[in-house]
Scaffold this active site. Sequence first.
Site, PDB file in Angstrom:
ATOM      1  N   GLY A 175     -12.447  -4.541   1.774  1.00  0.00           N
ATOM      2  CA  GLY A 175     -13.856  -4.150   1.861  1.00  0.00           C
ATOM      3  C   GLY A 175     -14.262  -3.212   0.734  1.00  0.00           C
ATOM      4  O   GLY A 175     -15.347  -3.330   0.171  1.00  0.00           O
TER       5      GLY A 175
ATOM      6  N   LYS B 130     -16.930 -17.345   4.689  1.00  0.00           N
ATOM      7  CA  LYS B 130     -18.369 -17.141   4.882  1.00  0.00           C
ATOM      8  C   LYS B 130     -19.122 -16.694   3.639  1.00  0.00           C
ATOM      9  O   LYS B 130     -18.720 -15.748   2.960  1.00  0.00           O
ATOM     10  CB  LYS B 130     -18.589 -16.088   5.967  1.00  0.00           C
TER      11      LYS B 130
ATOM     12  N   ARG C  30       0.815  -1.220   0.000  1.00  0.00           N
ATOM     13  CA  ARG C  30       0.000   0.000   0.000  1.00  0.00           C
ATOM     14  C   ARG C  30       0.848   1.269   0.000  1.00  0.00           C
ATOM     15  O   ARG C  30       0.426   2.308  -0.510  1.00  0.00           O
ATOM     16  CB  ARG C  30      -0.955   0.001   1.201  1.00  0.00           C
TER      17      ARG C  30
ATOM     18  N   GLY D 147      -7.313  -9.280   0.941  1.00  0.00           N
ATOM     19  CA  GLY D 147      -6.020  -9.481   1.601  1.00  0.00           C
ATOM     20  C   GLY D 147      -5.441 -10.883   1.456  1.00  0.00           C
ATOM     21  O   GLY D 147      -4.269 -11.046   1.116  1.00  0.00           O
TER      22      GLY D 147
END
Length: 390
Positions: A372, A197, A34, A349
């Site tokens: 996200g 999930k 980043r 990630g």
Amino acid sequence: MQNLSQLDVQGKRVLVRVDYNVPVKDGVVQDDTRVTASLPTISALLDAGARNVILMSHFGRPKNGPEEKYSLKPVAPVLEKVLGRPVTFIAGTADSDETLAAVQALPEGAVALLENVRFSAGEEKNDSGLNGKLARLGDAFVLDAFGSAHRAHSSVSGVAAQLPHAAGTLLQTEVDALGKLLNGAERPYVVIIGGAKVSDKIKVIENLLPRVDRLLIGGGMAYTFIKSQGGKIGESIHEDDQLDLAARLLREYGDKIMLPVDVIAADAFSADANTQVVASNAIPDGWQGLDAGPETVKQYSEALKGAKTVFWNGPLGVFEFEKFAGGTNAVAAAVGSLKDQAYTVVGGGDSVSAINKSGKADQIDHISTGGGASLELLEGKALPGVEAMK
Ligand code: 3PG
Ligand code: MG
């Protein structure tokens, strides 16, 4: 979005929101992706004659003001190294008068990094008082924090309304690259979604399904789909409250969705568990699936062949344990091998660290710096940071 070239920065102090929320262990940055990703914007501003570049970011989720373990200080030397010039770290909270004075005292051409902007109460509430305090620090504002563009926070969207502003290079690149996955993707279009999930990824899955030719499901979420078809999943992770939804998606899109046909089952969730390869719908009691099996890996690699657009998000197994990293590594290799034939994008990630570990990162067209944020963009949601740059 307004881009950098539309912003007059000559002789100006430019406040830049970056996303330096990087992994840090014992005060040492573990992955500088980043930081490196922010260089094009910083260089462009300096080249365009900006007087100063003042960088701000959050780091972690501090809840009660300044705390040593959430300090951005360890990032400053990393930035100095990749940028190849000194960086002034300003230790006060971003809204303090001391920080304002330190910014005003910067010599011409200096680059500064502010302390964690979440140390200021109000940041996550997009507080108007804080917006004004942050706006004092620059003559213009650039948003380059793609990883935070889904947050309607002071330093992301709030301050933008108070200063002339534009999107940085990274934000622009990310929005363009991920946007191609939603509109005008070349077919065949294959998506691989993994992770633990269904509930985390369901909106992305629903938004992508009508657009893709194949959706390969992997990781823990596969067991919810398999159970919804009456499969025996042993002790495998699953979400009972998502079974109806999984069954509905298989009814509506069964011809597009691929599920693992075999798995590596383990007798415990541990790095040294005993393992066996079993059919994914016949996992013995007391055992749990922790990785995709060899036949699944073969089928998924086959499904990727000939694809013209590929998006991968989420691991196929518990890749933190060497024994269960095979499926994820195989997908990394398969996606990497498509270099010349397909437009490939990797996000999230875990898949990004898997692709980095696999040595195939340079074969991928776009590796997203957003977790996200990239998911929300692919859900079709408007990101507050992106909207603020329009
Ligand atoms: C991330 O790492 O996902 C971004 O930096 C956003 O962090 P947040 O989820 O704490 O807002
Ligand atoms: Mg996050």
